[in-house]
Design a protein around this motif. Structure first.
Motif, PDB file in Angstrom:
ATOM      1  N   GLU A 234      -4.644   2.880   5.470  1.00 25.13           N
ATOM      2  CA  GLU A 234      -4.162   2.180   6.664  1.00 25.13           C
ATOM      3  C   GLU A 234      -4.164   0.663   6.453  1.00 25.13           C
ATOM      4  OE1 GLU A 234      -2.650   3.664   9.111  1.00 25.13           O
ATOM      5  OE2 GLU A 234      -3.035   5.538   8.029  1.00 25.13           O
ATOM      6  N   GLU A 235      -5.170   0.151   5.756  1.00 25.57           N
ATOM      7  CA  GLU A 235      -5.170  -1.278   5.435  1.00 25.57           C
ATOM      8  C   GLU A 235      -4.038  -1.606   4.471  1.00 25.57           C
ATOM      9  OE1 GLU A 235      -8.141  -4.863   3.836  1.00 25.57           O
ATOM     10  OE2 GLU A 235      -8.800  -2.759   3.752  1.00 25.57           O
TER      11      GLU A 235
ATOM     12  N   ARG B 188       2.651   5.956   1.608  1.00 29.07           N
ATOM     13  CA  ARG B 188       1.437   6.764   1.383  1.00 29.07           C
ATOM     14  C   ARG B 188       1.485   7.445   0.021  1.00 29.07           C
ATOM     15  NH1 ARG B 188       2.272   7.881   7.153  1.00 29.07           N
ATOM     16  NH2 ARG B 188       0.589   6.855   8.320  1.00 29.07           N
TER      17      ARG B 188
ATOM     18  N   ILE C  12      -1.172  -0.121   4.354  1.00 27.00           N
ATOM     19  CA  ILE C  12       0.056  -0.150   5.165  1.00 27.00           C
ATOM     20  C   ILE C  12       0.155  -1.471   5.913  1.00 27.00           C
ATOM     21  CG2 ILE C  12       1.188   0.874   7.183  1.00 27.00           C
ATOM     22  CD1 ILE C  12       0.170   3.612   6.167  1.00 27.00           C
ATOM     23  N   ARG C  13      -0.964  -1.974   6.402  1.00 25.19           N
ATOM     24  CA  ARG C  13      -0.934  -3.290   7.072  1.00 25.19           C
ATOM     25  C   ARG C  13      -0.525  -4.375   6.086  1.00 25.19           C
ATOM     26  NH1 ARG C  13      -2.992  -6.594  11.135  1.00 25.19           N
ATOM     27  NH2 ARG C  13      -3.750  -8.600  10.401  1.00 25.19           N
TER      28      ARG C  13
END
Length: 326
Positions: free
Chosen positions: A259-260, A241, A262-263
């Motif tokens: 979040e994308e 992050r 992190i994916r």
């Protein structure tokens, strides 16, 4: 008798103008390259031995020049001998990240490493084809190392048609995940054995000759899901992050939300760890280098961890479990 070492000593005498120096191994390498520390009455250098029939000097030299111009702390090239495959480089010291990292200094060291990585990604240009693309062909070839060398040679496994199909589906997922990401300059081995703690411009960066133009999360995965040292998941996510915020502020063209991102990072990690597992098995079975086998359990643990959070990766984890127990 080590004939190449004798040739290297002769070359060093010529370029240094003296035979009064010491030559000691500086680091191990998974390739055919070797590195020696050269001490000449105080000053120290690094000599690279890269057999011309196995390793080309040009990619290393071309990338080193360009990346030094961007402000990255990569070795300076003092002398070059393409015919024999020798380089004389500046010495970035002997404080390897892997030996220096501790729980209480990891935030600081990774902050330095991520600052340099951000600088690298901001400097990316693709117009002049400076680096080759990290394309589907290369991604697939890397993943294929996993069944070819780990499953077949290390585990002695033969996949059923159903298992091969399941593995191909996971490969397709990982390939698509890599190709959808923004393209940046990728070191390709940006990890704790190739980063040096230095007094200025830390870290020093080594082993970049295989760099490509590829996925924005690849080097971050190499750094934070390192094959040689592991950290708790929550700490890794905190660093991811932080890096996401850093590159967004720096202008790296990432339109995805955190979040994308992190994916992308997690699935990119599975692709890299499949490749690494295959390479480490190949180093043992083909090249008689067993030392890397000890790192495979750590690498597979990363894949199993991702399988817990991503249902689409679970078939791979199931396959691994079945083959390891069988």
């Amino acid at each position: 008798m080590d004939s190449r070492l004798e040739q290297l000593k002769t070359w060093l005498i010529e370029i240094l103008g003296t035979s009064v120096f010491t030559l000691t191994p500086a680091s191990a390498d998974a390739s055919f390259r070797r590195y020696f520390r050269v001490v000449v009455d105080g000053p120290t250098y690094i000599a690279m031995d890269a057999p011309p029939d196995k390793e080309a000097l040009e990619p290393f030299c071309r990338i080193a020049r360009r990346w030094r111009d961007t402000g990255l702390n990569v070795p300076e090239i003092f002398h070059r001998n393409d015919k024999q495959g020798f380089l004389l480089l500046s010495d970035l010291g002997n404080k390897v990240y892997l030996d220096q990292l501790r729980a209480d200094n990891a935030d600081m060291l990774y902050a330095d490493a991520m600052a340099s990585l951000c600088r690298l990604q901001v400097a990316t240009t693709s117009q002049e084809n400076f680096l080759p693309p990290y394309d589907a062909v290369l991604l697939d070839a890397e993943m294929q190392l996993f069944p070819d060398w780990y499953l077949m040679h290390e585990l002695g496994a033969s996949l059923t048609t159903e298992q091969s199909s399941s593995l191909a589906q996971v490969f397709a997922l990982l390939r698509e995940n890599a190709l959808v990401q923004p393209r940046v300059w990728v070191h390709r081995d940006y990890h704790s054995r190739n980063l040096m703690v230095t007094n200025t411009q830390s870290p020093g960066i080594l082993d970049f000759q295989d760099a490509v133009l590829g996925p924005v999360t690849y080097d971050l995965v190499s750094l934070l899901k390192d094959c040689y040292i592991a950290w708790p998941r929550e700490r890794v996510l905190g660093w991811v992050r932080d890096y996401y915020s850093r590159i967004k502020e720096s202008g790296v063209p990432v339109s995805a939300g955190v979040e994308e991102f992190i994916r992308w990072f997690d699935l990119m990690g599975v692709q890299r760890h499949l490749k690494a597992t295959g390479i480490f098995a190949r180093l043992y079975h083909r090249d008689s280098k067993p030392g890397y086998l000890n790192d495979i359990p750590r690498i597979l643990a990363y894949i199993e961890e991702v399988g817990q959070d991503y249902p689409e990766v679970r078939p791979l984890v199931t396959l691994l479990s079945a083959l390891k127990s069988g």
